[in-house]
Each structure stands twice: as structure tokens, then as C-alpha cells.
Design a protein around this motif. Structure first.
Motif, short mmCIF file in Angstrom:
data_model
loop_
_atom_site.label_atom_id
_atom_site.label_comp_id
_atom_site.label_asym_id
_atom_site.label_seq_id
_atom_site.Cartn_x
_atom_site.Cartn_y
_atom_site.Cartn_z
N TRP A 179 0.91 -1.07 0.05
CA TRP A 179 -0.13 -0.03 -0.04
C TRP A 179 0.88 1.34 -0.06
O TRP A 179 0.68 2.23 -0.56
CB TRP A 179 -1.09 -0.05 1.27
CG TRP A 179 -1.87 1.25 1.31
CD1 TRP A 179 -2.98 1.07 0.35
CD2 TRP A 179 -2.04 2.52 1.65
NE1 TRP A 179 -3.59 2.28 0.51
CE2 TRP A 179 -2.83 3.12 1.24
CE3 TRP A 179 -0.81 3.06 2.41
CZ2 TRP A 179 -3.13 4.68 1.56
CZ3 TRP A 179 -0.88 4.54 2.67
CH2 TRP A 179 -2.03 5.28 2.40
N ILE A 180 1.73 1.26 0.86
CA ILE A 180 2.72 2.35 0.90
C ILE A 180 3.59 2.46 -0.38
O ILE A 180 3.68 3.85 -0.97
CB ILE A 180 3.67 2.29 2.17
CG1 ILE A 180 2.98 2.58 3.36
CG2 ILE A 180 4.86 3.44 1.94
CD1 ILE A 180 3.88 2.41 4.73
N CYS A 213 2.82 6.02 -2.75
CA CYS A 213 4.25 6.96 -2.93
C CYS A 213 4.77 6.89 -4.47
O CYS A 213 4.83 8.04 -4.92
CB CYS A 213 5.43 6.54 -2.00
SG CYS A 213 5.14 6.70 -0.35
N LEU A 214 4.55 6.02 -5.11
CA LEU A 214 5.09 5.88 -6.50
C LEU A 214 4.10 6.40 -7.31
O LEU A 214 4.28 7.10 -8.33
CB LEU A 214 5.22 4.26 -6.96
CG LEU A 214 6.57 3.62 -6.11
CD1 LEU A 214 6.56 2.17 -6.48
CD2 LEU A 214 7.72 4.33 -6.61
N ARG A 215 2.72 6.14 -7.12
CA ARG A 215 1.49 6.87 -8.02
C ARG A 215 1.70 8.21 -7.86
O ARG A 215 1.13 9.07 -8.95
CB ARG A 215 0.15 6.15 -7.78
CG ARG A 215 -0.34 6.70 -6.48
CD ARG A 215 -1.65 6.22 -6.01
NE ARG A 215 -2.24 6.54 -5.10
CZ ARG A 215 -2.93 7.54 -4.88
NH1 ARG A 215 -3.35 8.60 -5.75
NH2 ARG A 215 -3.49 8.08 -3.39
N ILE A 262 8.52 14.52 1.16
CA ILE A 262 8.39 13.53 2.18
C ILE A 262 8.08 12.16 1.77
O ILE A 262 8.40 11.20 2.58
CB ILE A 262 7.19 13.91 3.27
CG1 ILE A 262 7.49 13.00 4.42
CG2 ILE A 262 6.08 13.90 2.90
CD1 ILE A 262 7.00 13.56 5.78
N ARG A 263 7.47 11.98 0.61
CA ARG A 263 7.21 10.71 0.03
C ARG A 263 8.42 10.00 -0.28
O ARG A 263 8.34 8.58 -0.28
CB ARG A 263 6.19 10.83 -1.20
CG ARG A 263 5.01 11.32 -0.88
CD ARG A 263 3.89 11.40 -2.26
NE ARG A 263 2.67 12.17 -1.69
CZ ARG A 263 1.69 11.71 -1.21
NH1 ARG A 263 1.85 10.27 -0.85
NH2 ARG A 263 0.68 12.10 -0.87
N LEU A 270 11.27 4.90 1.13
CA LEU A 270 12.69 4.48 1.64
C LEU A 270 12.77 3.36 2.96
O LEU A 270 12.95 2.47 2.99
CB LEU A 270 13.71 5.38 1.55
CG LEU A 270 14.30 5.97 0.09
CD1 LEU A 270 15.06 7.15 0.25
CD2 LEU A 270 15.00 4.83 -0.46
N VAL A 271 12.33 4.30 3.82
CA VAL A 271 12.18 3.69 5.26
C VAL A 271 11.17 2.59 5.47
O VAL A 271 11.41 1.44 6.15
CB VAL A 271 12.06 4.62 6.19
CG1 VAL A 271 12.93 5.69 6.48
CG2 VAL A 271 10.48 5.55 6.15
#
Length: 222
Positions: free
Chosen positions: A33-34, A38-40, A46-47, A52-53
Motif C-alpha cells: 500500500w505504501i 508513494c509511487l503513484r 516527504i514521500r 525508503l524507510v
């Protein structure tokens, strides 16, 4: 007596296998989900930090910690040597991405740490992860360093440190859902679901290092 012991062992193995499946589902749900979210929308601001984390700690580091776990069906049939190789690669990639994600955010914030619980835990995870990566190198070279320190003690320290770094990172992840603002608009129930999945994954992943520490404690005592 032997049959009863064998049956109880089989039940325990089935329970561990079931918990491992649940853990993999939680890890997969949070990571997918993350990553998708983030990619879309683009890895900007901050994304990039979040991606990454999350991918580094929630997915790669968790899988690295479970490489030697008997209940992990993904690595169960591999030899000890292959498990070690997979563990090292995943730990380096996961730790590296986690550290990079923290650095990205520190640079964005001009190397200042905000007063939020998420930020403080994130910085602690950053420091612990760096030390953990160094201790991992010493654990790999444990036999070569046997004259300096006990291989068993060396590896025990690495397991403790890695688990501490992972737990700290997952707690930072937990608070990040509500304190970073990136998940606004997702709905309170969904954020709670993400937090629960993260905590469940943290607890179940820690079974592997805790079992390892228990076995090492028995070795120390013998």
C-alpha cells in the motif's frame, strides 16, 4: 512419552507456520500500500522518505531477521550458508534504504529533529541501524575475530542490536501514520488498520530473534 512430545512439537510448528503466514500478510499489506501510494504520486518531498524507510525497514529488514527462523516457509529448505547470504544481502539493502530515507528527511529539515515521537524514534532507528550494520560485519567475521571477542557473544550482540533497531523503526513507522500528515484523507479506520498491521508484524517478526537469543543463552549456560 515420545509420541506425545512429537505431537506437541508438530502442533507448535503448525502454530509458528500460521503466525508466519499472518506476518507475511501484514508485511505485504503495509509495504504494497505504501509503495503504491508513494509511487503513484511521485517520490518527491516527504514521500521519498516514506517509501525508503517503509520498504527498507518494514519489508527488507523484517525478511532479513526471519531468514533463520524455522517457521519461515520461504527459507525453510535453504542451507545455513544460503540463509546467511540472503540475510546479509537483505540486511544491507534494508538497512541502507532505511538509513538513506532518514538522511533524506534530515537534509530536508536542515539536520534538525522535530519534537514529535515519530521524529525522535526515527532518528534513534537511524543511529541503531548504522551500528547494527557494523555489528553485522563483525558477526560475519566472527571466526576471524575470535581472538578479540567470543563469536557467540559477537553474534548475540548483533541479534540484540538488530532487534532493537527494527523495533525502534517499526514504532517510528507506527507514529508516522498520524504525525507526518502524509496519510490525511485516508480515513481514521484505515490509519488504525495500518497501525495494527505494523504492530502485529513487529511482534511476530521479533519471534525469530527472540528464539535465537534463547538458544544463545542456553549455549552460554552450558
Amino acid at each position: 512419552m515420545t509420541v506425545a512430545k512429537s505431537n506437541s512439537t508438530t502442533v507448535l510448528q503448525h502454530i509458528e507456520a500460521g503466525l508466519n503466514v499472518l506476518n507475511q500478510l501484514c508485511i505485504g499489506f503495509v509495504t504494497i500500500w505504501i509503495c503504491w501510494n508513494c509511487l503513484r504520486t511521485g517520490l518527491s518531498g516527504i514521500r521519498l522518505h516514506v517509501w525508503l524507510v517503509s520498504f527498507g525497514f518494514v519489508f527488507l529488514m523484517a525478511e532479513a531477521m526471519m531468514c533463520f527462523y524455522d517457521g519461515n516457509w520461504l527459507t525453510l529448505r535453504y542451507t545455513r550458508k544460503r540463509k546467511t547470504a540472503i540475510h546479509v544481502v537483505l540486511q544491507i539493502l534494508g538497512g541502507g534504504m532505511g538509513v538513506a530515507g532518514c538522511l533524506v528527511q534530515l537534509i530536508r529539515d536542515n539536520w534538525s529533529i522535530s519534537v514529535t515521537t515519530h521524529s525522535r524514534l526515527g532518528f534513534a532507528a537511524f543511529v541503531l541501524c548504522l551500528i547494527s550494520l557494523l555489528s553485522g560485519l563483525s558477526a560475519v567475521l566472527a571466526r576471524s575475530l575470535s581472538k578479540i571477542c567470543s563469536p557467540l557473544g559477537n553474534k548475540t550482540f548483533h541479534v540484540l542490536l538488530s532487534m532493537g533497531a527494527f523495533v525502534t523503526a517499526m514504532l517510528a513507522q507506527f507514529y508516522g501514520y498520524t504525525q507526518t500528515g502524509i496519510f490525511k484523507g485516508q480515513g481514521e479506520d484505515f490509519v488504525i488498520l495500518m497501525q495494527v498491521a505494523t504492530l502485529v508484524s513487529m511482534v511476530l517478526t521479533c519471534i525469530a530473534p527472540l528464539k535465537s537469543l534463547y538458544q544463545k543463552a542456553l549455549s552460554f549456560a552450558s
